[in-house]
Write an enzyme that holds these catalytic residues in place. Structure first.
Site, PDB file in Angstrom:
ATOM      1  N   ASN A 286      -5.223   7.628   3.682  1.00  0.00           N
ATOM      2  CA  ASN A 286      -5.010   6.875   4.921  1.00  0.00           C
ATOM      3  C   ASN A 286      -3.570   6.990   5.351  1.00  0.00           C
ATOM      4  O   ASN A 286      -2.662   6.620   4.596  1.00  0.00           O
ATOM      5  CB  ASN A 286      -5.339   5.394   4.695  1.00  0.00           C
ATOM      6  CG  ASN A 286      -5.278   4.581   5.986  1.00  0.00           C
ATOM      7  OD1 ASN A 286      -6.187   4.672   6.823  1.00  0.00           O
ATOM      8  ND2 ASN A 286      -4.191   3.836   6.158  1.00  0.00           N
ATOM      9  N   GLU A 287      -3.331   7.508   6.522  1.00  0.00           N
ATOM     10  CA  GLU A 287      -2.007   7.534   7.133  1.00  0.00           C
ATOM     11  C   GLU A 287      -0.932   8.051   6.179  1.00  0.00           C
ATOM     12  O   GLU A 287       0.031   7.355   5.852  1.00  0.00           O
ATOM     13  CB  GLU A 287      -1.625   6.139   7.650  1.00  0.00           C
ATOM     14  CG  GLU A 287      -2.482   5.682   8.808  1.00  0.00           C
ATOM     15  CD  GLU A 287      -2.213   4.245   9.243  1.00  0.00           C
ATOM     16  OE1 GLU A 287      -1.446   3.557   8.556  1.00  0.00           O
ATOM     17  OE2 GLU A 287      -2.775   3.817  10.259  1.00  0.00           O
TER      18      GLU A 287
ATOM     19  N   CYS B  14       3.822   8.254  -5.645  1.00  0.00           N
ATOM     20  CA  CYS B  14       4.649   9.428  -5.377  1.00  0.00           C
ATOM     21  C   CYS B  14       3.731  10.642  -5.341  1.00  0.00           C
ATOM     22  O   CYS B  14       2.959  10.869  -6.282  1.00  0.00           O
ATOM     23  CB  CYS B  14       5.698   9.558  -6.484  1.00  0.00           C
ATOM     24  SG  CYS B  14       6.634  11.087  -6.409  1.00  0.00           S
TER      25      CYS B  14
ATOM     26  N   GLU C 204      -8.062   5.011  14.708  1.00  0.00           N
ATOM     27  CA  GLU C 204      -7.794   3.581  14.847  1.00  0.00           C
ATOM     28  C   GLU C 204      -7.175   3.365  16.223  1.00  0.00           C
ATOM     29  O   GLU C 204      -6.160   3.970  16.552  1.00  0.00           O
ATOM     30  CB  GLU C 204      -6.812   3.074  13.766  1.00  0.00           C
ATOM     31  CG  GLU C 204      -7.317   3.311  12.348  1.00  0.00           C
ATOM     32  CD  GLU C 204      -6.365   2.760  11.284  1.00  0.00           C
ATOM     33  OE1 GLU C 204      -5.405   2.035  11.641  1.00  0.00           O
ATOM     34  OE2 GLU C 204      -6.580   3.060  10.094  1.00  0.00           O
TER      35      GLU C 204
ATOM     36  N   ARG D 176       0.828  -1.201   0.000  1.00  0.00           N
ATOM     37  CA  ARG D 176       0.000   0.000   0.000  1.00  0.00           C
ATOM     38  C   ARG D 176       0.869   1.260   0.000  1.00  0.00           C
ATOM     39  O   ARG D 176       2.068   1.166   0.172  1.00  0.00           O
ATOM     40  CB  ARG D 176      -0.945   0.004   1.197  1.00  0.00           C
ATOM     41  CG  ARG D 176      -0.247   0.038   2.537  1.00  0.00           C
ATOM     42  CD  ARG D 176      -1.278   0.056   3.666  1.00  0.00           C
ATOM     43  NE  ARG D 176      -0.633   0.355   4.940  1.00  0.00           N
ATOM     44  CZ  ARG D 176      -1.292   0.616   6.079  1.00  0.00           C
ATOM     45  NH1 ARG D 176      -2.613   0.610   6.094  1.00  0.00           N
ATOM     46  NH2 ARG D 176      -0.636   0.881   7.187  1.00  0.00           N
TER      47      ARG D 176
ATOM     48  N   GLU E 207      -2.458  -8.388   7.142  1.00  0.00           N
ATOM     49  CA  GLU E 207      -2.816  -8.095   8.532  1.00  0.00           C
ATOM     50  C   GLU E 207      -3.600  -9.213   9.196  1.00  0.00           C
ATOM     51  O   GLU E 207      -4.318  -8.987  10.161  1.00  0.00           O
ATOM     52  CB  GLU E 207      -3.602  -6.775   8.600  1.00  0.00           C
ATOM     53  CG  GLU E 207      -2.719  -5.568   8.308  1.00  0.00           C
ATOM     54  CD  GLU E 207      -3.475  -4.240   8.413  1.00  0.00           C
ATOM     55  OE1 GLU E 207      -4.701  -4.257   8.612  1.00  0.00           O
ATOM     56  OE2 GLU E 207      -2.815  -3.193   8.284  1.00  0.00           O
ATOM     57  N   GLN E 208      -3.449 -10.423   8.719  1.00  0.00           N
ATOM     58  CA  GLN E 208      -4.238 -11.524   9.286  1.00  0.00           C
ATOM     59  C   GLN E 208      -3.883 -11.801  10.734  1.00  0.00           C
ATOM     60  O   GLN E 208      -4.668 -12.413  11.462  1.00  0.00           O
ATOM     61  CB  GLN E 208      -4.102 -12.793   8.443  1.00  0.00           C
ATOM     62  CG  GLN E 208      -2.710 -13.315   8.280  1.00  0.00           C
ATOM     63  CD  GLN E 208      -2.669 -14.527   7.327  1.00  0.00           C
ATOM     64  OE1 GLN E 208      -2.846 -15.652   7.729  1.00  0.00           O
ATOM     65  NE2 GLN E 208      -2.444 -14.252   6.057  1.00  0.00           N
ATOM     66  N   MET E 209      -2.711 -11.361  11.201  1.00  0.00           N
ATOM     67  CA  MET E 209      -2.358 -11.544  12.606  1.00  0.00           C
ATOM     68  C   MET E 209      -2.697 -10.306  13.435  1.00  0.00           C
ATOM     69  O   MET E 209      -2.315 -10.228  14.602  1.00  0.00           O
ATOM     70  CB  MET E 209      -0.872 -11.884  12.736  1.00  0.00           C
ATOM     71  CG  MET E 209      -0.443 -13.140  12.006  1.00  0.00           C
ATOM     72  SD  MET E 209      -1.314 -14.643  12.546  1.00  0.00           S
ATOM     73  CE  MET E 209      -0.495 -14.935  14.121  1.00  0.00           C
ATOM     74  N   HIS E 210      -3.380  -9.343  12.856  1.00  0.00           N
ATOM     75  CA  HIS E 210      -3.800  -8.142  13.588  1.00  0.00           C
ATOM     76  C   HIS E 210      -5.160  -8.435  14.214  1.00  0.00           C
ATOM     77  O   HIS E 210      -6.117  -8.738  13.522  1.00  0.00           O
ATOM     78  CB  HIS E 210      -3.897  -6.956  12.625  1.00  0.00           C
ATOM     79  CG  HIS E 210      -4.029  -5.636  13.324  1.00  0.00           C
ATOM     80  ND1 HIS E 210      -5.084  -5.325  14.143  1.00  0.00           N
ATOM     81  CD2 HIS E 210      -3.217  -4.551  13.328  1.00  0.00           C
ATOM     82  CE1 HIS E 210      -4.933  -4.096  14.615  1.00  0.00           C
ATOM     83  NE2 HIS E 210      -3.801  -3.608  14.145  1.00  0.00           N
TER      84      HIS E 210
ATOM     85  N   TRP F  19       2.645  -5.939  13.202  1.00  0.00           N
ATOM     86  CA  TRP F  19       3.732  -5.316  12.453  1.00  0.00           C
ATOM     87  C   TRP F  19       4.944  -4.911  13.288  1.00  0.00           C
ATOM     88  O   TRP F  19       5.936  -4.442  12.730  1.00  0.00           O
ATOM     89  CB  TRP F  19       3.224  -4.101  11.680  1.00  0.00           C
ATOM     90  CG  TRP F  19       2.288  -3.214  12.450  1.00  0.00           C
ATOM     91  CD1 TRP F  19       0.917  -3.252  12.395  1.00  0.00           C
ATOM     92  CD2 TRP F  19       2.615  -2.188  13.400  1.00  0.00           C
ATOM     93  NE1 TRP F  19       0.382  -2.297  13.240  1.00  0.00           N
ATOM     94  CE2 TRP F  19       1.392  -1.634  13.861  1.00  0.00           C
ATOM     95  CE3 TRP F  19       3.807  -1.685  13.894  1.00  0.00           C
ATOM     96  CZ2 TRP F  19       1.345  -0.596  14.804  1.00  0.00           C
ATOM     97  CZ3 TRP F  19       3.770  -0.669  14.828  1.00  0.00           C
ATOM     98  CH2 TRP F  19       2.544  -0.133  15.272  1.00  0.00           C
TER      99      TRP F  19
END
Ligand code: ZN
Ligand code: ZN
Ligand code: ZN
Lengths: 636, 636, 636
Positions: free
Chosen positions: B143-144, B109, B315, B105, B363-366, B323
């Site tokens: 986003n971010e 530029c 969030e 993601r 992000e499956q472990m989030h 991460w």
């Protein structure tokens, strides 16, 4: 089978006049095998099509006439400069896109069709010349696939081949998008031509993408090797071998092994301890001249599995090597001990690397059985001693009581998604292996494709990605099983299964959530020791709790799931208890002392810097002490 | 204002049939807000111009009908593969010139005009569709910004845009050469087309060059965001928000905030402690399950300033993330505590990230409020508790007594020229913040553009690059001021001013020279504690000397300049004395216990692993103990 | 010769109106030399052919008229932007192939013919203008060759030039293949056009390849410098100088020195201790404000050798620098002490860098003799003190009693093949140097081309690659010799010689094998101390054994070979004994106190943080104490 010794030899490095003396001295030492040829391409074909077999003909004849059996290597690990001129894009690219070019070795991309054809061509020519030569008793394909991180290539050739591989695997792009979960972060592809390799991304790529790229890359090695094997099968009846490298996990050795007859590996105990061990510095210091007491054994057991029982050590460290951060001398006796450790694990042959230390080029500081000036190095006498000791010994492996599952895909998966900085699959499995070996057990490594576990009294399954074929094997199995942590926590596509894992036959448990731990925050267990690095909150019948109240082990005494990565103390206790449950007798071996059973023989091997009284630690052992770097064997 | 809760949700990840249940369960938990859409571009426009609004229409309707207010995100942080095919040079390049491509993601530029137009186009289309939808109660742009170091790009597009930016700033190349001091090392340019980006130089580039490139890069973010904001303003009346990221300093958040209505940030206390904290390992171990007691508060205060009083947590970490180097579980209660810490700082809303843990992709472990199998994760109950507790509470921030100046340009300047390995602007300011907060103070962050300091009793200004607008504000100010080290030691062009700094209103002092210190050579101060990392030899009236005889603090009791970087002990003492001078009462809070005042309410928040007796440490607090991870509040 | 002081000055950085004051103040301080011009190209020739000498004419006149002697630098270390536009491929490439471009300094590849011609052109123009100017009393070529790792370039220009260099060296490709041992790993070339540079290989390249590339790269520096020297010789009679950089080993300073009249180096004691020292952190802390007591002395002795007796310090650190990880203030007195250390080693002149701290660009945090606001910095007064003290002193070096051989090729060779992580040639030689200096000895550095060793009572030869010319010198020599470890273990081609080394005149010994040691596994020696990092098993007459029974030293008392790298304690003992054998009196100097003899004078120099009683430690010294950072001298 009588243990056999041999050596690696490079006739092209030495004057032809020296060959006969070298051959005679090898035989005199008790060596039976000599490996040659695997880096000689520039001398066999200095220009395209300009083949010069004569010198190699004479070398084979000199060695064979002296009574040596020759292993002929295909020279494909070191294509000469002219091959690279012809195929300027044959090189692998690293993750940053930099060429990994000519000037050392293994400078090719497994996906480059032009180079693959060159490799098959030179293999065919070599096999046509020597396939029926009576002195050639075995063939080695290429050399150390994967050494120097050469499995993965980010070249255009790899990208093209990966897309074809994906199309064959998934059929349509929607299936790929589903398998990878590409709806996440809008990563969906419209067709296979939109997929690139998983490098040069802004943050981490999709782990499913990485895992498939790793599978593809492994398959490219399998295919490269198979192409050579098929040519060799046409032209020779001698057994085919590849020499794998220690802790090299980027391709599936089991799959490469399926196309060959014998597995072998290159065992450098001191180099590996220095450059690829997770052990603490104090451990490295303690075993700097002996090597990790378990690292060689673990690989011996892996390659016995890869070779379906037939395996060798193709290269055995004889003295200091040149490539580790520090390269000390082995303790006197280690060149003998390492050979016996291999034979005790069922090796058919152990070949020292190399005959004479070369005075030039990259490996000039790598010792051999001879010094550069042809004076005997210490290992020559030790090799002679092994040969004399082995002369009347007959060893046949009859299987170990414990199976430890080892799976290359799991290594790739957890590398793609460690979730905690210390989570490494090799490290995890090796911790279990070490603990079993310290209990005096002999171990069989088992691939995850195993469908019948009945030969073993106990099966240990740490960190397996997903059950696969093993699930029905476990359902039918009546022995003791220890699984986890992280076992079966994913699908084959690297997604979280629903219902959530481990979905383990015989264990009613669900991993509710997991956490990775800083090394300084271990979780104490009620019965001693800790979980380190990794812990899971599991719902299920608790066999033991952690101090914080969550179950540490769930299931039953004969079938348990571990909810974390046990430290050395906890692992020792848990596996000792499991052995009791499996009616497996265990020992409590002191530092550096190890045992290996083969057929009716029991070997004791002392990696410690001090002597041990054998019978004190090993019931039934002969009386007396075992010196540092010494080996003892007796009929059980 | 009543504190509000919400959650981030990805309807495109789940079967449509599940949406109504999810919505009902959110409402039942007490959530009022749901953020959607910000990564959904590939589902909204799978091919160019092929727009698929229907599913999102239905999702909005399901959520809205359940009573939830929707935050709609523009999907520009994750352009789909086809956008990248259309604009193959839209990617940022890293400092080595490597592409930062598709596959995760933020792969764009900010200077690429083609991509900027795509971003405006999809924003317009989305706003046309939902700008007046009654369920859409707020908009998030992108986003971010800046996450994964994405502000700086060394692309050709950036180079071209930088030259235009320079020409606008300087008018003629002579002015640039003067401002940068390019006579040094013959770096003078003849025209703007000769300027390149400050990467790939032989040794370090000119810090003035780096600082201007940083300013330019920040402006590109501002402009990218403004382009979306302008489109949204046309088409919606809902407030506009961006979700900033912790310790992300590469662009000026105040300037981005000027184009928006509400500031928000993404608060991951455990991840941030592990991956972006300067605290020692023992501290990280101690707070591994709670997060740094001050990190969240500091950002809350920053974003209250960025949002000019209106701010959210967009969030909020609910459990382990995926991460950081290590990703432990929070202590039970932390998901509640973190929300209350935010509300105590005036947050209008706190949204947990995410509703349900995704089984696939990066992000499956989030963790989420739900497990992948939809069972409640621990944070769900804690969120419900917060919602219940907040139901009848009305909180309104009425301003803090202390102002701490925070300036993005200073961060860039000292990053371009740290002069000592440990000199980091964030670290310096955060040290001051921590010290103030341990004294029980509530703090307002103030940008350097502030022209009126009269609302505060004390102003603290560590490491400000140059005075700018603040100088006249200081001249008019009557409160207590603590400035330095390094404050006003440069001009806006990153040169040393003549007369030399600090040229501080009310303080007659000159910094004669400076030195950076090894961590093992602190300078002892006469009244306790040390200077670490940085010290200055200052000519002026000494308030306190260092042991080596040089002044440590100069000026007056009400207006002092610090000639070094005080360690924790010195900073505590110096700031406590300054508070006395400013008639500000202070506390001496024990480890992990913190206080925040909002309106008439005082909150006590316990990050420690142990309980504290509240009234012993906080005058006027209710009796009784505050448990670990607990929060207490009362009317002062 | 009377010691002379000077300073580096950049008239182009300051208003012309300030020049006369500056010049007067320099003279008033006692400075005699001023170096200018070496970075001024963009002001001398802002566009191609557009020459602007007038300002420099005036600057020279102002300085000269004030009584200063001017060193004029050729400006070739900082080609202006337009030169780079004209020669877009003039940059060096790093090992990854990344451009090292414009934006700082030293942005050129020594092999780029177009740039070399530009450098000669501007040198000629400058020399035509100032070669006979009476105020120009010396010339400096370029600036700090090799600084910022700029000797090695992996550009196409370098590759092309390397092939030509190889063809000149080897004549035919077969000779190269033999010299490099390219039969190993099929690395043989068919013609010189097939050779590439030794970067971007899969694993390490052939060390013979690396060594030759290093030799070539060094020769390119020599040739670049010679081209300037030849032009200058035509146009001026003033002495030619280059200013070398500390611990910069990538080119052969002796060979560059052969084309010049005076050697000089740039001495930054604090910066070098922080950024290029092997000493432990505690040592760095202890000497953070003084610098390593031996590092400067070692370089002084190197450059006295490079300059064949004539040498300067061209840049002397005056206060904090800007480029090390930490940049502390020197102790008061160090700017004086460092100058005297140089004079005690025979320096003709010491120039402080720089006159006034610049307010802009990369070095704005680098101190000078003046602050940016022209107020005196501490070093100004110390310089004036040195000038006053030196006014009536006459120093002439008459040679030291001990020779230490230093060889750039050996540095390259062991860098190409360290074999142990800690093996670094500079570190090894410097360990010997430190030990000798702690014994109170004055030392002469000797290049390996030395053919007559009779001037010295003792010769020390650690880690010399191969004997070369030194072998016959040793055969004729009657003094004491200490050689090893690793000395003469290779041929000039970087192969192992047969018979194996050391083949040392007067020592009948053979190194049977070697090992590199982890830092935590030293080898104890019978008479005290240990071997660290490196040890050899040597066959020969033992003078002392290691505890493991292998000889630690072989040969005779007057000619010994060391079979390992002695630690500080062992080295002190071994060299003290060798001095006894050579009838050289030694001292046992306490921490930080050093001695240097020059002519009839003895200097004592105190780097310690504490005072020492001189006569207690140095026989014949005057009574009284020597304060920290103080210097004392007396007639022996
Ligand atoms: Zn509705
Ligand atoms: Zn690169
Ligand atoms: Zn004149």
């Amino acid at each position: 089978m009588k243990p056999q010794l041999g050596v690696c030899y490079y006739p092209e490095h030495w004057p032809e006049a020296q060959w006969p003396d070298d051959a005679a001295r090898m035989v005199e030492t008790g060596l039976e095998w000599v490996r040659i040829g695997e880096f000689a391409w520039s001398r066999l074909e200095p220009n395209e099509g300009d083949l010069r077999w004569e010198w190699l003909d004479r070398a084979v004849e000199v060695l064979g006439a002296a009574g040596l059996k020759v292993v002929m290597g295909t020279p494909t690990a070191t294509p000469p400069r002219w091959v690279c001129e012809k195929h300027p894009d044959m090189f692998a690219l690293d993750a940053n896109g930099h060429v990994r070019g000519f000037g050392s070795r293994r400078h090719y991309c497994f996906s480059h069709e032009g180079y693959c054809a060159e490799a098959v061509r030179i293999t065919r020519l070599t096999a046509e010349r020597y396939g029926r030569n009576p002195h050639i008793a075995a063939w080695q394909t290429d050399n150390e696939y994967g050494c120097h991180d050469t499995v993965i290539s980010y070249s255009d050739a790899a990208c093209t081949a990966f897309r074809i591989w994906l199309e064959q695997r998934y059929g349509n792009i929607g299936a790929l998008n589903d398998a990878w979960g590409n709806v996440f972060w809008s990563m969906e592809y419209r067709h296979f031509g939109e997929v690139f390799l998983p490098n040069l991304t802004v943050t981490e790529p999709n782990p499913s993408h990485v895992l498939d790229f790793q599978r593809f890359s492994s398959d490219q090695v399998v295919q490269f090797n198979r192409a050579q094997a098929e040519v060799l099968r046409e032209l020779t009846d001698a057994p085919l071998i590849h020499n794998y490298m220690g802790r090299t996990l980027e391709f599936d050795h089991f799959k490469v092994g399926d196309d060959l007859d014998v597995a072998s590996w290159d065992s450098y105990p001191l180099g590996f301890l220095e450059d690829r061990s997770d052990q603490p510095e104090a451990f490295k210091q303690q075993f700097a001249r002996q090597g990790d007491p378990d690292f060689q054994a673990f690989h011996h057991d892996i390659y016995r599995a890869v070779g379906k029982g037939r395996w060798w050590v193709m290269e055995q460290q004889p003295g200091p090597v040149n490539w580790a951060p520090h390269n000390p001398d082995p303790l006197p006796g280690m060149a003998r001990l390492w050979a016996w450790e291999a034979f005790a694990h069922g090796a058919e042959a152990v070949l020292y690397f190399r005959w004479r230390q070369a005075p030039m080029a990259q490996e000039q500081m790598h010792s051999g059985l001879l010094r550069p000036d042809s004076v005997a190095a210490p290992a020559l006498g030790e090799a002679a001693q092994v040969a004399a000791e082995a002369a009347h010994l007959d060893l046949a492996d009859t299987g170990a009581p414990v199976a430890l599952v080892f799976d290359y895909e799991s290594a790739w998966a957890w590398n793609a998604q460690p979730q905690g900085a210390e989570f490494d699959y090799f490290r995890l499995v090796f911790d279990f292996y070490k603990a079993l070996r310290k209990l005096g057990l002999s171990i069989d490594i088992v691939p995850p494709s195993c469908t019948d576990l009945s030969p073993w009294q106990m099966v240990v399954i740490p960190g397996l990605l997903h059950w696969g074929a093993l699930k029905s094997a476990l359902e039918a199995y009546e022995g003791v099983v220890v699984a986890g942590p992280r076992t079966a926590s994913k699908t084959a596509d690297m997604q979280i299964p629903i219902p959530m894992g481990p979905n383990m036959p015989g264990v009613d448990a669900t991993v509710a959530r997991v956490e990775s731990l800083r090394p300084d925050m271990p979780i104490m267990l009620d019965q001693g020791g800790t979980f380190q690095f990794w812990r899971e909150v599991v719902e299920g019948r608790s066999l033991e709790d952690a101090r914080d109240g969550h179950p540490a082990r769930v299931g039953t005494a004969r079938r348990q799931y571990l909810a974390g990565w046990p430290d050395e103390r906890a692992l020792h206790r848990i596996l000792a208890d499991a052995c009791d449950e499996a009616s497996l007798p265990t020992l409590d071996l002191p530092e550096g002392l190890r045992v290996r059973d083969i057929g009716a023989w029991r070997f004791a091997i002392n990696y410690a810097n001090r002597a041990w009284k054998l019978s004190k630690h090993i019931e039934g052992a002969p009386s007396g002490r075992i010196a540092p770097a010494d080996v003892s064997w007796w009929l059980k």
